[in-house]
Write an enzyme that holds these catalytic residues in place. Structure first.
Site, PDB file in Angstrom:
ATOM      1  N   GLY A  46       0.845  -1.183   0.000  1.00  0.00           N
ATOM      2  CA  GLY A  46       0.000   0.000   0.000  1.00  0.00           C
ATOM      3  C   GLY A  46       0.881   1.233   0.000  1.00  0.00           C
ATOM      4  N   GLN A  51       3.677   9.827   0.723  1.00  0.00           N
ATOM      5  CA  GLN A  51       4.896   9.011   0.797  1.00  0.00           C
ATOM      6  C   GLN A  51       5.764   9.169  -0.452  1.00  0.00           C
ATOM      7  OE1 GLN A  51       2.748   5.204   2.086  1.00  0.00           O
ATOM      8  NE2 GLN A  51       4.651   5.148   3.267  1.00  0.00           N
ATOM      9  N   CYS A  93       6.126   0.239   7.819  1.00  0.00           N
ATOM     10  CA  CYS A  93       5.779   1.321   6.906  1.00  0.00           C
ATOM     11  C   CYS A  93       6.997   1.661   6.062  1.00  0.00           C
ATOM     12  CB  CYS A  93       5.325   2.536   7.713  1.00  0.00           C
ATOM     13  SG  CYS A  93       4.899   3.951   6.687  1.00  0.00           S
ATOM     14  N   LEU A  94       6.777   1.865   4.770  1.00  0.00           N
ATOM     15  CA  LEU A  94       7.880   2.179   3.857  1.00  0.00           C
ATOM     16  C   LEU A  94       8.588   3.470   4.262  1.00  0.00           C
ATOM     17  CD1 LEU A  94       6.049   1.404   0.493  1.00  0.00           C
ATOM     18  CD2 LEU A  94       7.805   0.000   1.588  1.00  0.00           C
ATOM     19  N   HIS A 135      -4.362   1.912   7.364  1.00  0.00           N
ATOM     20  CA  HIS A 135      -2.989   2.417   7.424  1.00  0.00           C
ATOM     21  C   HIS A 135      -2.798   3.553   6.409  1.00  0.00           C
ATOM     22  CE1 HIS A 135       1.502   1.600   7.918  1.00  0.00           C
ATOM     23  NE2 HIS A 135       1.470   2.354   6.840  1.00  0.00           N
ATOM     24  N   GLU A 136      -3.284   3.344   5.193  1.00  0.00           N
ATOM     25  CA  GLU A 136      -3.082   4.356   4.138  1.00  0.00           C
ATOM     26  C   GLU A 136      -3.973   5.581   4.350  1.00  0.00           C
ATOM     27  OE1 GLU A 136      -0.483   3.823   2.635  1.00  0.00           O
ATOM     28  OE2 GLU A 136      -0.318   1.680   2.985  1.00  0.00           O
ATOM     29  N   HIS A 139      -2.316   7.831   6.678  1.00  0.00           N
ATOM     30  CA  HIS A 139      -1.247   8.608   6.038  1.00  0.00           C
ATOM     31  C   HIS A 139      -1.778   9.921   5.471  1.00  0.00           C
ATOM     32  CE1 HIS A 139       2.531   6.481   6.190  1.00  0.00           C
ATOM     33  NE2 HIS A 139       2.020   5.359   5.717  1.00  0.00           N
TER      34      HIS A 139
HETATM   35 CO    CO Z   1       2.857   3.477   5.796  1.00  0.00          CO
END
Ligand code: CO
Length: 173
Positions: A46, A51, A93-94, A135-136, A139
């Protein structure tokens, strides 16, 4: 298409409530293509627009063959309008490489969003898919999973987060 750099913890846009998308043309489709390409490149499941440094309410998701029901999808202006159930699971998380922590999230959600043409869509999701959406959606509201871990976990992560934040701030200078 282009692989974009992933913004890391400490980048201001990760703490911003992103702007609503109002234009549904080619530029939006291009952003979404780049987001997918970037997500696949780093093997994420995701990704939210901030991001990759973009201030628009866009998320993409593709759980691939490992997560049933998490097919490739892009949502614009998503909003979780209903949620129920509760389950704990380890998340990463990236934008926070190398760290992870357990987060309690709803197991069933309903999302109101728009597709790439601006058409309104209503999506019901459960379990893993619901978790990725939550989660997204966090963000694009400037929230990250580390805000939702237990105080014990948070204190364990704190020094590494501070270090990461410092490194990010140096890189941005
Ligand atoms: Co994340």
């Amino acid at each position: 298409m282009a692989v974009l750099p992933i913004t890391k913890y400490g980048t201001p846009i990760l703490r911003k409530r992103l702007e609503d998308v109002t234009e549904f043309g080619e530029p939006l489709k291009k952003i979404v293509e780049d987001m997918f390409e970037t997500m696949y490149e780093v093997r994420g499941i995701g990704l939210a627009a901030n991001q990759v440094g973009i201030d628009q309410r866009i998320i993409v998701l593709d759980g691939g063959p490992h997560y049933e029901g998490c097919e490739k999808i892009a949502l614009v202006n998503p909003d979780i309008i209903e949620s129920s159930g509760e389950d704990a699971m380890i998340e990463g998380c990236l934008s926070i490489p190398g760290l992870e922590g357990e987060v309690i999230r709803a197991t069933e959600i309903t999302i109101k969003a728009q597709d790439l043409d601006g058409k309104e869509v209503l999506i019901k999701a459960t379990d893993m898919q619901a978790r990725i959406y939550q989660h997204e959606c966090d963000h694009i509201n400037g929230k990250m999973y580390v805000d939702r871990v237990s105080t014990t976990t948070r204190s364990l992560l704190e020094s590494k987060l501070k270090k990461l934040q410092k490194k990010t701030e140096q890189d941005l200078r």
